[in-house]
Design a protein around this motif. Structure first.
Motif, PDB file in Angstrom:
ATOM      1  N   HIS A  34      58.676  54.960  44.391  1.00 27.95           N
ATOM      2  CA  HIS A  34      57.565  55.205  43.466  1.00 27.95           C
ATOM      3  C   HIS A  34      56.573  54.042  43.483  1.00 27.95           C
ATOM      4  O   HIS A  34      55.355  54.253  43.547  1.00 27.95           O
ATOM      5  CB  HIS A  34      58.082  55.410  42.046  1.00 27.95           C
ATOM      6  CG  HIS A  34      56.991  55.316  41.012  1.00 27.95           C
ATOM      7  ND1 HIS A  34      56.095  56.345  40.800  1.00 27.95           N
ATOM      8  CD2 HIS A  34      56.616  54.285  40.193  1.00 27.95           C
ATOM      9  CE1 HIS A  34      55.219  55.969  39.876  1.00 27.95           C
ATOM     10  NE2 HIS A  34      55.516  54.731  39.491  1.00 27.95           N
ATOM     11  N   GLY A  47      54.743  53.880  46.731  1.00 24.39           N
ATOM     12  CA  GLY A  47      54.005  55.110  46.965  1.00 24.39           C
ATOM     13  C   GLY A  47      52.944  55.360  45.904  1.00 24.39           C
ATOM     14  O   GLY A  47      51.791  54.943  46.030  1.00 24.39           O
ATOM     15  N   GLU A  48      53.326  56.032  44.827  1.00 27.62           N
ATOM     16  CA  GLU A  48      52.374  56.410  43.781  1.00 27.62           C
ATOM     17  C   GLU A  48      51.680  55.208  43.149  1.00 27.62           C
ATOM     18  O   GLU A  48      50.486  55.247  42.857  1.00 27.62           O
ATOM     19  CB  GLU A  48      53.092  57.208  42.694  1.00 27.62           C
ATOM     20  CG  GLU A  48      53.637  58.561  43.145  1.00 27.62           C
ATOM     21  CD  GLU A  48      54.400  59.232  42.029  1.00 27.62           C
ATOM     22  OE1 GLU A  48      53.898  59.266  40.888  1.00 27.62           O
ATOM     23  OE2 GLU A  48      55.524  59.715  42.284  1.00 27.62           O
TER      24      GLU A  48
END
Length: 263
Positions: free
Chosen positions: A62, A65-66
């Protein structure tokens, strides 16, 4: 990297005990004995160890990535095993930069197995203790740019500090050194899932009697109080196995996980 300090094999160390519970070989007889005694008293400790490692994978995915994080400061990293922070982060972001920190000299001995960064990124290890955040930050600055967002990873390490005020001081210093948009990922021992204070509490008391790293579990509310001024990401402070699980219906384990953002 710092020079190798001496290794004390007369008492179990949490990093080496954890390594044994995860099936690793980088530990000593005293660590194996402590791990097996803990397991005999509280078999679910193996589930907790595996859930902690799985939480790391999901949280780092996470963050890289995000959240777009490209720098990771992993304090209390422990011994190398599968899916270390740099491996997970650099699958998503090959240019990610990672600094590992641990106070167990055996981790330093095996640090070469951690320092296998992608060509685009960077990876380093410093010998340090969470109780001395200033020294950690000074050494990590050789690899990490503290003017850009950083993910501070504190997995299974904060519960080895017994004083809440000291924990707050450490978190204030670490998070004060990183800019807005930085994150903190944490897992923490608790007795909230052991309402009768039976097997888990007894195993933990036995561990504290013989270990160089006594453990202090905290409640969900006490952990939440450490996050004042930070943004708690959904689903909040939950069993680490239930923080954004890959599959629905996963069983709880008696340990908390959370990720927070510095606004």
């Amino acid at each position: 990297m710092t020079e190798n300090p001496p290794i004390d094999t007369s008492v179990p160390h949490s990093a080496r005990v954890w390594n044994h519970l995860l099936g690793g070989k980088d530990n000593y007889e005293v660590d194996r004995q402590a791990a097996e005694q803990f397991r005999a008293m509280f078999p679910q400790i193996v589930d907790i160890a595996r859930a902690d490692r799985a939480f790391l994978r999901r949280a780092v995915r996470h963050l890289a990535g995000e959240a777009g994080i490209r720098q990771f400061l992993d304090i209390g990293a422990g011994l190398p095993t599968m899916d270390n922070t740099h491996e997970v982060a650099q699958r998503t972001a090959p240019d990610a930069r990672i600094v590992y920190v641990d106070n167990d000299p055996l981790v330093l001995v095996h640090a070469g197995r951690l320092l296998t960064s992608s060509a685009e990124g960077a990876c380093d290890y410093v010998h340090g203790d969470l109780r001395q955040p200033e020294a950690i930050l000074e050494r990590a600055a050789a690899t990490i740019d503290f003017t850009r967002p950083v993910a501070v990873m504190l997995l299974g390490v904060v519960h080895f500090i017994d004083d809440d005020d000291e924990v707050r001081r450490i978190l204030t210093r670490l998070l004060g050194a990183v800019p807005s948009g930085s994150h903190l990922a944490i897992t923490h021992a608790t007795l909230d899932f052991d309402k009768g204070h039976t097997a888990q509490a007894e195993a933990q008391a036995d561990w504290n009697d013989k270990s160089a790293n006594p453990m202090v579990p905290r409640s969900r509310d006490a952990i939440g109080q450490l996050f004042d001024g930070l943004e708690l990401l959904p689903p909040g402070i939950v069993s680490m196995s239930r923080w954004r699980p890959e599959h629905p219906g996963v069983a709880e384990v008696p340990g908390y996980g959370a990720v927070v953002r510095k606004p």
